[in-house]
Write a protein that holds these residues in place. Structure first.
Motif, PDB file in Angstrom:
ATOM      1  N   ARG A   1      -2.316  -9.281 -33.429  1.00 23.00           N
ATOM      2  CA  ARG A   1      -2.760  -9.586 -32.057  1.00 23.00           C
ATOM      3  C   ARG A   1      -1.728 -10.383 -31.268  1.00 23.00           C
ATOM      4  NH1 ARG A   1      -9.051 -10.869 -33.283  1.00 23.00           N
ATOM      5  NH2 ARG A   1      -9.908  -8.922 -32.456  1.00 23.00           N
ATOM      6  N   ASP A   2      -0.917 -11.168 -31.956  1.00 21.93           N
ATOM      7  CA  ASP A   2      -0.010 -12.089 -31.268  1.00 21.93           C
ATOM      8  C   ASP A   2       1.410 -11.534 -31.256  1.00 21.93           C
ATOM      9  OD1 ASP A   2       1.108 -14.227 -30.024  1.00 21.93           O
ATOM     10  OD2 ASP A   2       0.386 -15.741 -31.437  1.00 21.93           O
ATOM     11  N   ALA A   3       1.605 -10.473 -30.484  1.00 21.79           N
ATOM     12  CA  ALA A   3       2.911  -9.809 -30.449  1.00 21.79           C
ATOM     13  C   ALA A   3       3.979 -10.652 -29.757  1.00 21.79           C
ATOM     14  CB  ALA A   3       2.786  -8.466 -29.742  1.00 21.79           C
TER      15      ALA A   3
ATOM     16  N   GLN B   1       0.748 -21.253 -36.197  1.00 17.57           N
ATOM     17  CA  GLN B   1      -0.271 -21.291 -37.239  1.00 17.57           C
ATOM     18  C   GLN B   1      -0.995 -19.951 -37.297  1.00 17.57           C
ATOM     19  OE1 GLN B   1      -3.078 -24.508 -36.733  1.00 17.57           O
ATOM     20  NE2 GLN B   1      -1.838 -25.907 -37.962  1.00 17.57           N
ATOM     21  N   VAL B   2      -1.393 -19.557 -38.498  1.00 17.60           N
ATOM     22  CA  VAL B   2      -2.244 -18.388 -38.696  1.00 17.60           C
ATOM     23  C   VAL B   2      -3.474 -18.847 -39.465  1.00 17.60           C
ATOM     24  CG1 VAL B   2      -2.468 -16.109 -39.736  1.00 17.60           C
ATOM     25  CG2 VAL B   2      -0.316 -16.775 -38.673  1.00 17.60           C
ATOM     26  N   ASN B   3      -4.586 -18.920 -38.759  1.00 22.43           N
ATOM     27  CA  ASN B   3      -5.844 -19.380 -39.369  1.00 22.43           C
ATOM     28  C   ASN B   3      -5.655 -20.678 -40.147  1.00 22.43           C
ATOM     29  OD1 ASN B   3      -7.351 -17.221 -38.313  1.00 22.43           O
ATOM     30  ND2 ASN B   3      -6.794 -15.897 -40.029  1.00 22.43           N
ATOM     31  N   GLY B   4      -4.939 -21.626 -39.516  1.00 25.66           N
ATOM     32  CA  GLY B   4      -4.753 -22.958 -40.083  1.00 25.66           C
ATOM     33  C   GLY B   4      -3.546 -23.118 -40.985  1.00 25.66           C
TER      34      GLY B   4
ATOM     35  N   GLY C   1      -2.289   0.127 -38.321  1.00 21.70           N
ATOM     36  CA  GLY C   1      -1.902  -1.113 -37.672  1.00 21.70           C
ATOM     37  C   GLY C   1      -2.975  -1.573 -36.699  1.00 21.70           C
ATOM     38  N   PHE C   2      -2.560  -2.437 -35.757  1.00 17.32           N
ATOM     39  CA  PHE C   2      -3.517  -3.013 -34.812  1.00 17.32           C
ATOM     40  C   PHE C   2      -2.722  -3.594 -33.648  1.00 17.32           C
ATOM     41  CE2 PHE C   2      -6.416  -6.328 -33.261  1.00 17.32           C
ATOM     42  CZ  PHE C   2      -7.624  -5.657 -33.245  1.00 17.32           C
TER      43      PHE C   2
END
Length: 450
Positions: A68-70, A343-346, A388-389
């Protein structure tokens, strides 16, 4: 005659591999069946620091967060691929390109999947314009004819090889048609594709790397002639991707910025490679999985037989294709680089962190899927990440689903009792999961189980 194509691995062995995981030195039992290792990592170290300092992600939620964070997580691979592909002698003749870098480096750093905007935006827009829903629906009759002709040849021989005679033949023809590659000139495409994408593996022998460089060079030489011919005799840009890319390069077609000659050529290579390898694996993995899960095969056959309309059959096969993609994702690994500390989920990541996103692990995350280690062809709400997403979600996903639905469905309808006659041969790769060979017969023999 049943063959176990996914050998079991005990928990202790899986945990040992997980603790010492190094993508550059993977044991054979991991390549045969990585899923117990992925499960061990999700449970004990879902974001793992690797020996080379990179990070290995195995949870579905963490992959989605990165996808999500391209803006923070870059797809550009120049930092990683410089040391990988530009060492001596591959940055010198006969391998060096006009820009002085190696063929593999030039290719993989110019392809759609390994770039950020603005190149990614320009190329994706041009490709998507030729892969509209209407255009893909128009491909279905031709795809049916292609599949049926392959099935006729298999019927005449009484069997064949699931990969060579069926799975690999379909995407080469479809992508060849999209780019207008003459039928008589398609024979080298699969070999080039396997060599170029095989060079993306974490660890390469000098022979594999040399073959990759040579394949890029040969592919580009062929495409230069094809592009020159298409400039003289353009096709319809609404369904001819090569014409669309050329016209976009030439005159700001439909408002999309121009592509350079290098960008044009390398994204033609990318289209043929991406459309071939992943779809071949989808079809091959599906038909072999049905041999490993006979109860699922019987349920699918029954559901298709009982379906009252073509629309219902299409829905049944649509669910099945998505489950095959989840269960044995054609592309198991993806990569990103953090442009800044984040950070990725903390979990803290430093600027410049290299991240490997394990699609194969995320697609079996029990936090998302009920009974994730089970093949369930009636599974609904399938949130798999095989395509992918986000902004880099596969541009050809609708075409791949169509190919899978038609190929697998018509094969099963035509040869409901097909059986493997020898143990299939896996590709032996970590990134792309599939088979190289899978001999089969279209008729069961006494003692066979369905």
């Amino acid at each position: 005659m049943n063959f176990n194509t996914t050998p079991s691995m005990d928990a202790a062995r899986a945990q040992k591999i997980a603790q010492n995981l190094d993508l550059r030195a993977l044991p054979a039992d991991f390549l045969n069946n990585p899923y117990p290792v992925y499960a061990a990592l999700r449970e004990t170290e879902p974001i793992k620091r690797m020996p080379d300092g990179s990070y290995f992600f195995t949870r579905h939620a963490d992959l989605v967060a990165v996808y999500r964070d391209a803006k923070v997580f870059s797809s550009d691979k120049q930092v990683e691929f410089g040391p990988k592909y530009n060492h001596v002698p591959f940055n010198q003749p006969p391998y060096a390109t006009s820009s002085g870098v190696s063929p593999l480096f030039e290719h993989h750093t110019h392809s759609l999947v390994f770039n950020d905007p603005p190149l990614h935006t320009r190329v994706r827009r041009l490709i998507m314009g030729a892969l509209t829903r209407r255009a893909i629906e128009a491909m279905e009759p031709g795809l049916v004819l292609l599949v049926d002709s392959l099935l006729d040849k298999i019927a005449a021989k009484g069997g064949g090889d699931l990969i060579e005679d069926f799975a690999s033949a379909i995407p080469v023809e479809i992508i060849g048609n999209l780019l207008g590659v003459p039928h008589a000139e398609r024979e080298p495409l699969r070999g080039w594709s396997l060599a170029i994408l095989g060079a993306l593996e974490p660890s390469l022998t000098p022979e594999q790397e040399a073959l990759g460089h040579r394949s890029v060079s040969e592919f580009l030489a062929y495409l230069r002639e094809l592009v020159a011919q298409r400039r003289q005799h353009p096709g319809d840009p609404e369904n001819d991707v090569l014409t669309r890319l050329i016209q976009g390069e030439k005159d700001d077609f439909h408002g999309v910025d121009a592509l350079s000659e290098v960008e044009l050529l390398h994204n033609c290579v990318f289209l043929l490679n991406a459309g071939h390898e992943t779809t071949t694996n989808l079809i091959g993995n599906a038909l072999i999985s049905l041999q490993e899960w006979p109860e699922q095969r019987e349920e699918l056959k029954a559901d298709l037989k009982e379906a009252a309309t073509d629309e219902v059959r299409e829905q049944i096969m649509g669910l099945a294709v998505d489950e095959f993609l989840r269960f044995e994702s054609s592309n198991q690994l993806s990569n990103r680089r953090a442009l800044q500390a984040t950070q990725v989920n903390g979990f803290d990541l430093p600027a410049g962190a290299l991240v490997t996103l394990c699609i194969g692990a995320a697609n079996r995350d029990p936090a998302v899927y009920e009974s994730p280690e089970q093949l369930d062809l009636r599974r609904t709400g399938n949130k798999h990440l095989a395509f992918g997403f986000g902004v880099h979600q596969c541009a050809g996903l609708s075409l791949a689903r169509l190919e899978g639905r038609i190929a697998i469905g018509r094969f099963l309808q035509r040869f409901p009792d097909y059986q493997l006659t020898q143990a299939p041969v896996r590709g032996g790769r970590a990134r792309f999961r599939g088979f190289l060979q899978a001999p089969f017969s279209i008729r069961s023999t006494p003692g066979d189980t369905p």
